[in-house]
Design an enzyme around this catalytic site. Structure first.
Site, short mmCIF file in Angstrom:
data_model
loop_
_atom_site.label_atom_id
_atom_site.label_comp_id
_atom_site.label_asym_id
_atom_site.label_seq_id
_atom_site.Cartn_x
_atom_site.Cartn_y
_atom_site.Cartn_z
N ASP A 38 0.87 -1.16 0.00
CA ASP A 38 0.00 0.00 0.00
C ASP A 38 0.92 1.23 0.00
O ASP A 38 2.07 1.13 0.41
CB ASP A 38 -0.85 -0.06 1.27
N ASP A 219 -1.93 -0.62 5.91
CA ASP A 219 -2.29 -0.04 7.21
C ASP A 219 -3.75 0.35 7.33
O ASP A 219 -4.22 0.65 8.42
CB ASP A 219 -1.45 1.23 7.45
N ASP A 223 -7.20 -1.85 3.07
CA ASP A 223 -6.25 -2.93 2.81
C ASP A 223 -6.72 -4.27 3.40
O ASP A 223 -6.10 -5.31 3.13
CB ASP A 223 -4.87 -2.59 3.41
P1 ADP Z 1 -4.32 4.31 -0.05
O1 ADP Z 1 -4.67 3.08 -0.82
O2 ADP Z 1 -3.13 4.99 -0.70
O3 ADP Z 1 -4.03 4.02 1.41
P2 ADP Z 1 -7.16 5.19 0.26
O4 ADP Z 1 -7.79 4.05 -0.51
O5 ADP Z 1 -7.34 5.20 1.74
O6 ADP Z 1 -5.58 5.35 -0.15
O7 ADP Z 1 -7.76 6.52 -0.31
C1 ADP Z 1 -7.86 6.74 -1.71
C2 ADP Z 1 -8.32 8.16 -1.97
O8 ADP Z 1 -9.67 8.31 -1.49
C3 ADP Z 1 -7.51 9.21 -1.25
O9 ADP Z 1 -6.39 9.59 -2.00
C4 ADP Z 1 -8.54 10.33 -1.11
O10 ADP Z 1 -8.62 11.08 -2.31
C5 ADP Z 1 -9.84 9.57 -0.90
N1 ADP Z 1 -10.20 9.39 0.52
C6 ADP Z 1 -10.33 8.23 1.20
N2 ADP Z 1 -10.71 8.43 2.47
C7 ADP Z 1 -10.80 9.77 2.63
C8 ADP Z 1 -11.13 10.64 3.72
N3 ADP Z 1 -11.47 10.22 4.94
N4 ADP Z 1 -11.10 11.97 3.48
C9 ADP Z 1 -10.76 12.44 2.28
N5 ADP Z 1 -10.44 11.69 1.23
C10 ADP Z 1 -10.46 10.38 1.38
MG MG Z 2 -2.78 3.14 3.54
#
Ligand code: ADP
Ligand code: MG
Length: 274
Positions: A38, A219, A223
Site C-alpha cells: 500500500d 495499514d 487494505d
Molecule cells: P491508499 O490506498 O493509498 O491508502 P485510500 O484508498 O485510503 O488510499 O484513499 C484513496 C483516496 O480516497 C484518497 O487519496 C482520497 O482522495 C480519498 N479518501 C479516502 N478516504 C478519505 C477521507 N477520509 N477523506 C478524504 N479523502 C479520502
Molecule cells: Mg494506507
C-alpha cells in the site's frame, strides 16, 4: 515445520519488531516471491500535511467538520485546519472513497475527486487531492503531501536482493503513486493507482494465479480484504484496527524494512534452498 522451528522463527522476528499472530505465516514468508505494498501509511508516513487549498469558507468548514469524524490519515491533517466551527452529526465513511454527510438538508461529499483532469498541476507535484462537493457540484479542494518513510527505498532494495518483486497498490492518484514509486524504486509497470479496496484483493489474486506466494503489507481499512487474501498479510502497527485484525503479522517497531528482514529470518530458520 517442527514446533521448535516455529518458536525460533517467531522469536527472532519479534526481536526485529515483527509480531507474529499466525505461526504458519513466518514459514510461508520465506516462499514469498511478490510483495504488494500500500502507499499511504505504508511507503509514506501516513502523516500528510496541507500543501495547498482552493475552496470557499463554507466548504472548508464543512470539510473540517466532516473529517474530524474520520480516522483516515488525510482526515487528521484536514481536521487540524482552523476555520469557522460547524457541527455535523451523521457522517458516513466510504472506505477508499471519502465521506458523505447531510448538512441542513444538503448532501456534501469530501474525498476522492470525481475526475482528476482539473488537478493535473497538483498531480504533477505528487500531491493527494481531496475534493469537496455539494451535491454533484465541486466546491473546491485540498491538496496534501505525505513524506516518504526514510527506510522505504532501502526496504525495496532489500526485497529485490532477496529476489522478490515489489508492487504498489494504492487508492491515491497516479501522480502521487508515480512520485513515490520512483523515489523508492518500484517499476512503473508494477504500480496500480486510483484503485478501489476490492481491486487490491484482485491484484493479490492475479499474482497468486501465476503460482507464486504473495505478501501484502498495508495499514488502512481499505487494505483489510487484500491482507486476508494474501498468503502472508502484514499490517503496519500504527494502522487501523481492521488492518491489524486482518493480518498474520504486525510491524510494531520500525517500518517496511521489517518485511525483508522477516523473509530473511524465515529462509534462515526453515533453511529452504531456493
Ligand atoms: P491508499 O490506498 O493509498 O491508502 P485510500 O484508498 O485510503 O488510499 O484513499 C484513496 C483516496 O480516497 C484518497 O487519496 C482520497 O482522495 C480519498 N479518501 C479516502 N478516504 C478519505 C477521507 N477520509 N477523506 C478524504 N479523502 C479520502
Ligand atoms: Mg494506507
Amino acid at each position: 515445520a517442527t514446533p521448535m522451528a516455529l518458536i525460533t522463527g517467531t522469536g527472532a522476528a519479534s526481536k526485529k519488531g515483527l509480531v507474529i499472530g499466525n505461526a504458519e505465516a513466518i514459514q510461508t514468508a520465506g516462499d514469498v516471491k511478490v510483495v504488494i505494498l500500500d502507499k499511504t501509511g505504508t511507503l509514506t508516513l501516513g502523516r500528510p500535511a496541507l500543501a495547498h487549498m482552493d475552496l470557499d469558507r463554507r466548504a472548508l468548514s464543512v470539510a473540517i467538520a466532516m473529517e474530524s469524524m474520520s480516522n483516515h490519515p488525510l482526515a487528521k491533517a484536514i481536521a487540524e485546519i482552523e476555520a469557522d466551527p460547524l457541527d455535523v452529526s451523521s457522517v458516513e465513511e466510504i472506505v477508499g472513497e471519502g465521506l458523505k454527510a447531510l448538512i441542513d438538508g444538503e448532501e456534501w461529499t469530501v474525498g476522492r475527486p470525481l475526475s482528476m483532469e482539473r488537478y493535473s498541476d497538483q498531480l504533477e507535484l505528487g500531491r493527494t487531492v481531496v475534493e469537496v462537493r455539494l451535491g454533484e457540484g465541486v466546491r473546491g479542494f485540498l491538496a496534501l503531501e505525505d513524506p516518504i518513510r526514510p527506510e522505504a527505498s532501502s526496504a525495496i532494495e532489500e526485497l529485490r536482493s532477496l529476489g522478490i518483486r515489489p508492487v504498489m497498490a494504492t487508492g491515491d492518484n497516479r501522480g502521487s503513486a508515480a512520485l513515490v514509486a520512483r523515489a523508492v524504486g518500484i517499476d512503473p509497470e508494477d504500480v496500480h493507482s486510483e484503485i478501489r479496496p476490492e481491486d487490491k484483493l484482485s491484484i493479490v489474486r492475479s499474482e497468486q494465479a501465476k503460482g507464486v506466494k504473495v505478501l501484502m503489507v498495508g495499514d488502512g481499512m481499505n487494505d483489510a480484504a487484500a491482507l486476508k487474501g494474501a498468503d502472508v498479510g502484514v499490517a503496519i502497527g500504527s494502522g487501523t484496527d481492521l488492518a491489524i485484525d486482518s493480518a498474520d503479522m504486525v510491524i510494531v517497531s520500525g517500518g517496511v524494512d521489517r518485511i525483508a528482514q522477516g523473509i530473511a529470518i524465515s529462509r534462515k530458520t526453515f533453511s529452504v534452498i531456493r
